[in-house]
Scaffold this motif. Structure first.
Motif, PDB file in Angstrom:
ATOM      1  N   PHE A 149      38.737  45.114  -2.940  1.00  0.00           N
ATOM      2  CA  PHE A 149      39.161  46.490  -2.653  1.00  0.00           C
ATOM      3  C   PHE A 149      40.443  46.496  -1.828  1.00  0.00           C
ATOM      4  O   PHE A 149      41.391  47.215  -2.116  1.00  0.00           O
ATOM      5  N   LEU A 150      40.456  45.659  -0.796  1.00  0.00           N
ATOM      6  CA  LEU A 150      41.615  45.637   0.097  1.00  0.00           C
ATOM      7  C   LEU A 150      42.876  45.209  -0.666  1.00  0.00           C
ATOM      8  O   LEU A 150      43.946  45.801  -0.503  1.00  0.00           O
ATOM      9  N   VAL A 151      42.753  44.192  -1.508  1.00  0.00           N
ATOM     10  CA  VAL A 151      43.926  43.711  -2.250  1.00  0.00           C
ATOM     11  C   VAL A 151      44.423  44.785  -3.224  1.00  0.00           C
ATOM     12  O   VAL A 151      45.622  44.984  -3.391  1.00  0.00           O
ATOM     13  N   GLU A 152      43.485  45.509  -3.836  1.00  0.00           N
ATOM     14  CA  GLU A 152      43.891  46.492  -4.848  1.00  0.00           C
ATOM     15  C   GLU A 152      44.279  47.846  -4.257  1.00  0.00           C
ATOM     16  O   GLU A 152      44.876  48.664  -4.941  1.00  0.00           O
ATOM     17  N   HIS A 153      43.944  48.083  -2.987  1.00  0.00           N
ATOM     18  CA  HIS A 153      44.253  49.381  -2.370  1.00  0.00           C
ATOM     19  C   HIS A 153      44.925  49.212  -1.012  1.00  0.00           C
ATOM     20  O   HIS A 153      44.367  49.587   0.019  1.00  0.00           O
ATOM     21  N   PRO A 154      46.123  48.627  -0.984  1.00  0.00           N
ATOM     22  CA  PRO A 154      46.787  48.448   0.307  1.00  0.00           C
ATOM     23  C   PRO A 154      47.468  49.733   0.796  1.00  0.00           C
ATOM     24  O   PRO A 154      47.983  49.752   1.915  1.00  0.00           O
ATOM     25  N   ALA A 155      47.472  50.791  -0.018  1.00  0.00           N
ATOM     26  CA  ALA A 155      48.103  52.049   0.383  1.00  0.00           C
ATOM     27  C   ALA A 155      47.573  53.158  -0.504  1.00  0.00           C
ATOM     28  O   ALA A 155      47.070  52.898  -1.598  1.00  0.00           O
ATOM     29  N   GLY A 156      47.707  54.397  -0.036  1.00  0.00           N
ATOM     30  CA  GLY A 156      47.286  55.533  -0.855  1.00  0.00           C
ATOM     31  C   GLY A 156      47.012  56.743   0.020  1.00  0.00           C
ATOM     32  O   GLY A 156      47.271  56.716   1.230  1.00  0.00           O
ATOM     33  N   ALA A 157      46.472  57.783  -0.599  1.00  0.00           N
ATOM     34  CA  ALA A 157      46.101  58.982   0.155  1.00  0.00           C
ATOM     35  C   ALA A 157      44.848  58.643   0.964  1.00  0.00           C
ATOM     36  O   ALA A 157      43.884  58.094   0.426  1.00  0.00           O
ATOM     37  N   SER A 158      44.876  58.974   2.242  1.00  0.00           N
ATOM     38  CA  SER A 158      43.802  58.592   3.153  1.00  0.00           C
ATOM     39  C   SER A 158      42.421  59.044   2.657  1.00  0.00           C
ATOM     40  O   SER A 158      41.465  58.267   2.633  1.00  0.00           O
ATOM     41  N   ASP A 159      42.311  60.312   2.221  1.00  0.00           N
ATOM     42  CA  ASP A 159      41.013  60.841   1.764  1.00  0.00           C
ATOM     43  C   ASP A 159      40.507  60.058   0.561  1.00  0.00           C
ATOM     44  O   ASP A 159      39.326  59.730   0.461  1.00  0.00           O
ATOM     45  N   ARG A 188      58.433  61.375   0.460  1.00  0.00           N
ATOM     46  CA  ARG A 188      57.816  60.638  -0.666  1.00  0.00           C
ATOM     47  C   ARG A 188      57.865  59.148  -0.422  1.00  0.00           C
ATOM     48  O   ARG A 188      58.685  58.668   0.359  1.00  0.00           O
ATOM     49  N   TRP A 189      57.003  58.440  -1.136  1.00  0.00           N
ATOM     50  CA  TRP A 189      57.041  56.973  -1.085  1.00  0.00           C
ATOM     51  C   TRP A 189      56.733  56.424  -2.469  1.00  0.00           C
ATOM     52  O   TRP A 189      56.200  57.121  -3.326  1.00  0.00           O
ATOM     53  N   TRP A 190      57.110  55.163  -2.673  1.00  0.00           N
ATOM     54  CA  TRP A 190      56.917  54.516  -3.969  1.00  0.00           C
ATOM     55  C   TRP A 190      56.183  53.192  -3.754  1.00  0.00           C
ATOM     56  O   TRP A 190      56.574  52.386  -2.886  1.00  0.00           O
ATOM     57  N   ALA A 191      55.116  52.974  -4.538  1.00  0.00           N
ATOM     58  CA  ALA A 191      54.350  51.728  -4.427  1.00  0.00           C
ATOM     59  C   ALA A 191      55.001  50.653  -5.294  1.00  0.00           C
ATOM     60  O   ALA A 191      55.424  50.952  -6.422  1.00  0.00           O
ATOM     61  N   CYS A 192      55.091  49.418  -4.800  1.00  0.00           N
ATOM     62  CA  CYS A 192      55.547  48.311  -5.652  1.00  0.00           C
ATOM     63  C   CYS A 192      54.585  48.218  -6.846  1.00  0.00           C
ATOM     64  O   CYS A 192      53.370  48.237  -6.659  1.00  0.00           O
ATOM     65  N   PRO A 193      55.116  48.126  -8.071  1.00  0.00           N
ATOM     66  CA  PRO A 193      54.221  48.078  -9.235  1.00  0.00           C
ATOM     67  C   PRO A 193      53.328  46.829  -9.248  1.00  0.00           C
ATOM     68  O   PRO A 193      52.316  46.808  -9.926  1.00  0.00           O
ATOM     69  N   VAL A 194      53.692  45.797  -8.485  1.00  0.00           N
ATOM     70  CA  VAL A 194      52.896  44.563  -8.502  1.00  0.00           C
ATOM     71  C   VAL A 194      51.854  44.557  -7.379  1.00  0.00           C
ATOM     72  O   VAL A 194      50.670  44.336  -7.617  1.00  0.00           O
ATOM     73  N   ALA A 241      54.029  61.528   0.924  1.00  0.00           N
ATOM     74  CA  ALA A 241      53.730  60.771   2.147  1.00  0.00           C
ATOM     75  C   ALA A 241      52.777  61.544   3.060  1.00  0.00           C
ATOM     76  O   ALA A 241      52.254  60.996   4.021  1.00  0.00           O
ATOM     77  N   ASN A 242      52.543  62.798   2.713  1.00  0.00           N
ATOM     78  CA  ASN A 242      51.663  63.632   3.517  1.00  0.00           C
ATOM     79  C   ASN A 242      50.215  63.142   3.383  1.00  0.00           C
ATOM     80  O   ASN A 242      49.640  63.201   2.306  1.00  0.00           O
ATOM     81  N   GLY A 243      49.651  62.615   4.466  1.00  0.00           N
ATOM     82  CA  GLY A 243      48.278  62.092   4.411  1.00  0.00           C
ATOM     83  C   GLY A 243      48.177  60.711   3.795  1.00  0.00           C
ATOM     84  O   GLY A 243      47.084  60.213   3.566  1.00  0.00           O
ATOM     85  N   ALA A 244      49.329  60.094   3.502  1.00  0.00           N
ATOM     86  CA  ALA A 244      49.302  58.758   2.891  1.00  0.00           C
ATOM     87  C   ALA A 244      49.317  57.676   3.968  1.00  0.00           C
ATOM     88  O   ALA A 244      49.921  57.850   5.028  1.00  0.00           O
ATOM     89  N   VAL A 245      48.624  56.600   3.699  1.00  0.00           N
ATOM     90  CA  VAL A 245      48.485  55.513   4.683  1.00  0.00           C
ATOM     91  C   VAL A 245      48.649  54.162   3.994  1.00  0.00           C
ATOM     92  O   VAL A 245      48.579  54.073   2.763  1.00  0.00           O
ATOM     93  N   CYS A 246      48.887  53.110   4.800  1.00  0.00           N
ATOM     94  CA  CYS A 246      48.974  51.760   4.231  1.00  0.00           C
ATOM     95  C   CYS A 246      48.476  50.735   5.255  1.00  0.00           C
ATOM     96  O   CYS A 246      48.418  51.028   6.448  1.00  0.00           O
ATOM     97  N   VAL A 247      48.127  49.556   4.767  1.00  0.00           N
ATOM     98  CA  VAL A 247      47.728  48.479   5.684  1.00  0.00           C
ATOM     99  C   VAL A 247      48.975  47.938   6.373  1.00  0.00           C
ATOM    100  O   VAL A 247      50.100  48.182   5.923  1.00  0.00           O
ATOM    101  N   ASP A 248      48.808  47.194   7.464  1.00  0.00           N
ATOM    102  CA  ASP A 248      50.006  46.728   8.166  1.00  0.00           C
ATOM    103  C   ASP A 248      50.627  45.555   7.419  1.00  0.00           C
ATOM    104  O   ASP A 248      50.054  45.004   6.488  1.00  0.00           O
TER     105      ASP A 248
END
Ligand SMILES: [Zn+2]
Length: 367
Positions: A149-159, A188-194, A241-248
């Motif tokens: 889960f952690l590897v596949e979801h390092p960022a996203g909407a918090s909820d 806004r933010w953009w996730a690396c496709p990889v 980016a509103n409500g979006a979070v990521c791991v450190d």
């Protein structure tokens, strides 16, 4: 680690810590003291006469390849430049220097550990252990699901991240923080496709994943679209980016980046007919194990190692032997194969695609 790598790990870590501190000196008053402290660490390593004596001398060296002032650096490390012309950490620092990070002030209080990102003060294994300590008390299945889960979801909407974890019966493993300002543009933010972590956005409008082998390089247009550079994957969509979070950054670099290859390989092998693949079996005794259907014994066991320098990888594996039968390097590191086989005689080493073909062949053979 063997002696030469241990000897290099301290000055390389000190150089990265000083470089990071210099890059944030305007926001963080502690940074000046950190640069001075790391100048001391490097002076002790290089000895009188050949070392930078003042912080400004050290900062000047951080703009040059490490090989210019650090003898004994292997060819990959020797070409590493830590700071770019705008005093920012270079992408190569994220790609290469991380392989060497260690404690430089072991046995005494480390004031930098309170505010520096962990990947500059801790070894990869320490960051990993801390992230997964909660999973180790659960079942093998919980460990594998949680880590995936952690590897596949390092960022996203918090909820959304919370809902998904609840659905899987997972408690949050690591903390997620708001997307940093330098990874946002106009909300806004953009996730690396990889790796799916937020890409960095430079003042000149370049949007990139700082782990270069992902080849995620884009240019921001006035209309807030991003256009791929030659060879980059198709552009991802913008996210709010509103409500979006990521791991450190430390979790990203030491857990997510290598995890992407581990999971990709596991999923490819698991789709082969007649076999099943396990991810992180025995709570990470190795990365991937493959069995024939209905059998208990492993057909193949794999550990993926993603190092920029074959010499650093060989030293690491010599110091801490892997439990798996085969050491696998990502396809984008296929150039390392010949050198690794020379450095690690007797070890079974293959690329992702080679081990896929080999396992596919084995799975079809009569027992
Ligand atoms: Zn990436």
């Amino acid at each position: 680690m063997n002696t030469s790598l241990t000897a290099l790990a301290r000055p390389v870590t000190a150089a990265v810590r000083a470089g990071y501190a210099w890059s944030v000196r305007r926001e963080k008053p502690e940074a000046w003291l950190e640069v001075a402290r790391m100048t001391g660490v490097i002076m002790r390593h290089l000895g009188p006469g050949s070392a930078p004596v003042t912080p400004s001398e050290l900062v000047a060296l951080l703009h040059q390849p490490l090989g210019v002032w650090l003898s004994g650096a292997d060819p990959v490390l020797g070409e590493l430049v830590i700071l770019d012309e705008h005093d920012r950490l270079t992408d190569d620092t994220y790609g290469i220097a991380c392989d060497y990070t260690t404690e430089v002030l072991a046995g005494q209080e480390d004031p930098g550990a309170r505010w520096l990102p962990k990947w500059r003060t801790h070894r990869a294994e320490q960051v990993e252990q801390e992230a997964f300590q909660r999973l180790v008390s659960g079942s093998d299945e919980d460990y594998s699901v949680g880590r995936r889960f952690l590897v596949e979801h390092p960022a996203g909407a918090s909820d959304d991240l919370l809902d998904r974890q609840t659905d899987l019966g997972l408690r949050p493993l690591v903390s997620y923080e708001p997307i940093p300002q330098h990874r946002q543009e106009a909300g806004r933010w953009w996730a690396c496709p990889v790796c799916h972590w937020p890409m960095a956005i430079s003042p000149s409008g370049h949007v990139t994943c700082r782990f270069r082998p992902h080849r995620a390089t884009y240019t921001l247009t006035d209309g807030l679209r991003i256009l791929p550079a030659d060879g980059a994957p198709p552009a991802p969509r913008a996210q709010s980016a509103n409500g979006a979070v990521c791991v450190d950054e430390s979790i990203w670099r030491f857990v997510v980046v290598p995890g992407v290859v581990e999971i990709r390989l596991h999923d490819r092998l698991d789709r082969l007919p007649g076999v099943s693949a396990a991810l992180y079996p025995g709570k990470d005794r190795f990365d991937v194990g493959v069995r024939r259907a209905g059998e208990d014994d492993w057909l193949v066991t794999l550990d993926v190692k993603d190092f920029s320098s074959p010499a650093a990888l060989a030293a690491k594996v010599t110091d801490r032997p892997i439990a798996a039968g085969v050491l696998v390097v990502p396809d984008y590191r296929r150039d390392q194969l010949a050198q690794l086989k020379r450095l690690l005689p007797g070890m079974d080493i293959a690329t992702e695609s080679q081990i896929y073909r080999r396992t596919s062949r084995l799975s079809r053979e009569e027992q």
